[in-house]
Every structure is written in C-alpha cells, then in structure tokens.
Design a protein around this motif. Structure first.
Motif, short mmCIF file in Angstrom:
data_model
loop_
_atom_site.label_atom_id
_atom_site.label_comp_id
_atom_site.label_asym_id
_atom_site.label_seq_id
_atom_site.Cartn_x
_atom_site.Cartn_y
_atom_site.Cartn_z
N MET A 1 0.81 -1.19 0.00
CA MET A 1 0.00 0.00 0.00
C MET A 1 0.86 1.26 0.00
O MET A 1 0.46 2.27 -0.56
N PHE A 2 2.02 1.21 0.67
CA PHE A 2 2.88 2.38 0.74
C PHE A 2 3.22 2.90 -0.65
O PHE A 2 3.08 4.09 -0.93
N ALA A 3 3.66 2.01 -1.53
CA ALA A 3 4.04 2.43 -2.89
C ALA A 3 2.85 3.01 -3.64
O ALA A 3 2.99 3.98 -4.39
N PHE A 4 1.67 2.45 -3.43
CA PHE A 4 0.46 2.98 -4.07
C PHE A 4 0.19 4.41 -3.61
O PHE A 4 -0.04 5.30 -4.42
N TYR A 5 0.19 4.63 -2.30
CA TYR A 5 -0.07 5.98 -1.77
C TYR A 5 1.00 6.96 -2.24
O TYR A 5 0.70 8.10 -2.60
N LEU A 6 2.25 6.52 -2.24
CA LEU A 6 3.35 7.37 -2.68
C LEU A 6 3.16 7.79 -4.14
O LEU A 6 3.20 8.98 -4.48
N ALA A 7 2.92 6.83 -5.01
CA ALA A 7 2.77 7.11 -6.44
C ALA A 7 1.49 7.87 -6.74
O ALA A 7 1.44 8.67 -7.68
N ASN A 8 0.47 7.67 -5.93
CA ASN A 8 -0.83 8.30 -6.13
C ASN A 8 -0.85 9.75 -5.61
O ASN A 8 -1.79 10.49 -5.87
N GLY A 9 0.18 10.14 -4.86
CA GLY A 9 0.21 11.48 -4.30
C GLY A 9 -0.64 11.64 -3.05
O GLY A 9 -0.99 12.75 -2.67
N THR A 10 -0.96 10.52 -2.39
CA THR A 10 -1.83 10.57 -1.22
C THR A 10 -1.14 10.05 0.05
O THR A 10 -1.82 9.66 1.00
N LEU A 11 0.17 10.05 0.07
CA LEU A 11 0.90 9.61 1.26
C LEU A 11 0.80 10.68 2.35
O LEU A 11 1.15 11.83 2.12
N ASP A 12 0.30 10.33 3.50
CA ASP A 12 0.18 11.20 4.67
C ASP A 12 -0.36 12.58 4.29
O ASP A 12 0.34 13.57 4.29
N MET A 13 -1.63 12.61 3.97
CA MET A 13 -2.27 13.82 3.46
C MET A 13 -2.16 15.01 4.42
O MET A 13 -2.09 16.14 3.99
N GLU A 14 -2.13 14.77 5.71
CA GLU A 14 -2.02 15.88 6.66
C GLU A 14 -0.65 16.53 6.59
O GLU A 14 -0.53 17.75 6.51
N LEU A 15 0.40 15.73 6.61
CA LEU A 15 1.76 16.25 6.59
C LEU A 15 2.14 16.83 5.23
O LEU A 15 2.86 17.82 5.15
N LEU A 16 1.66 16.24 4.16
CA LEU A 16 2.04 16.64 2.81
C LEU A 16 0.89 17.31 2.06
O LEU A 16 0.86 17.31 0.83
N GLU A 17 -0.03 17.91 2.78
CA GLU A 17 -1.28 18.44 2.23
C GLU A 17 -1.11 19.32 0.99
O GLU A 17 -1.78 19.12 -0.01
N ASP A 18 -0.25 20.29 1.02
CA ASP A 18 -0.13 21.24 -0.08
C ASP A 18 1.14 21.04 -0.90
O ASP A 18 1.57 21.94 -1.62
N ILE A 19 1.74 19.88 -0.79
CA ILE A 19 3.01 19.62 -1.49
C ILE A 19 2.81 18.53 -2.53
O ILE A 19 2.42 17.42 -2.22
N ASP A 20 3.07 18.87 -3.79
CA ASP A 20 3.07 17.86 -4.85
C ASP A 20 4.50 17.36 -4.97
O ASP A 20 5.31 17.90 -5.70
N TYR A 21 4.80 16.33 -4.21
CA TYR A 21 6.16 15.81 -4.11
C TYR A 21 6.55 14.93 -5.28
O TYR A 21 7.73 14.69 -5.50
N ARG A 22 5.62 14.44 -6.03
CA ARG A 22 5.93 13.46 -7.08
C ARG A 22 6.94 13.96 -8.11
O ARG A 22 7.90 13.25 -8.41
N PRO A 23 6.79 15.17 -8.66
CA PRO A 23 7.79 15.62 -9.63
C PRO A 23 9.20 15.69 -9.04
O PRO A 23 10.17 15.31 -9.70
N ALA A 24 9.31 16.15 -7.80
CA ALA A 24 10.62 16.27 -7.18
C ALA A 24 11.27 14.91 -6.95
O ALA A 24 12.47 14.73 -7.14
N LEU A 25 10.48 13.93 -6.56
CA LEU A 25 11.03 12.61 -6.27
C LEU A 25 11.32 11.81 -7.54
O LEU A 25 12.25 11.01 -7.57
N MET A 26 10.54 12.02 -8.56
CA MET A 26 10.68 11.22 -9.77
C MET A 26 11.74 11.76 -10.72
O MET A 26 12.18 11.07 -11.63
#
Length: 89
Positions: free
Chosen positions: A1-26
């Motif tokens: 599930m972790f990889a799904f949430y990470l790739a989906n942009g829904t990992l820890d919505m409270e902590l990462l609420e306004d951050i689109d981390y996917r472009p930076a990580l990929m």
C-alpha cells in the motif's frame, strides 16, 4: 500500500497536504530511493511475518519527503543514522 499511496500522491495527506512531491522525487532516482530506504528501515515485522508499524514507517518517509520539498520543515524527532542507511550489496 505504501508504494500505491506514494505514487498516487496521497501519502500522509495531513503532513504533505499542499506539497506535490511526485515531480521532485521522480526527477532523480536518489530521493525516491531514500524514501523507500527510510520506509523499509523503520518497518517492523513480527515473528509471524506481519507488519506491526506500517503507519509509523509511512510517517517517517513522509517527514523526509516534506523536508526534501520544504527545507524549512524540521523533522521531529531528527532521523537516526540507521533510518537513512542504504543497504549495500
């Protein structure tokens, strides 16, 4: 599930609420590698092979992502060396 949430942009919505981390990580492999390193180093499995702290491991990975995307974010508690240690061949 972790990889799904990470790739989906829904990992820890409270902590990462306004951050689109996917472009930076990929963009480069090393940041994504560190996310999985922290997640798997923190993850605990009991004697029956059951994961007992997936939420904790997700939070620690999310904290690293938040700090990577927002250097002003202070990780609390700070990462211990064993959490960020890459496994060798």
């Amino acid at each position: 599930m972790f990889a799904f949430y990470l790739a989906n942009g829904t990992l820890d919505m409270e902590l990462l609420e306004d951050i689109d981390y996917r472009p930076a990580l990929m963009q480069f492999g090393s940041p994504l590698e560190m996310v999985f390193t922290i997640f798997t180093n923190v993850l605990e499995i009991d004697e029956n092979g059951l994961v007992i702290n997936e939420g904790d491991a997700q939070v620690r990975a999310a904290q690293w992502i938040r700090h990577y995307c927002d250097p002003s974010y202070v990780v609390d508690p700070p990462f211990q060396p064993w959490e960020t240690e890459l496994a060798g061949p």
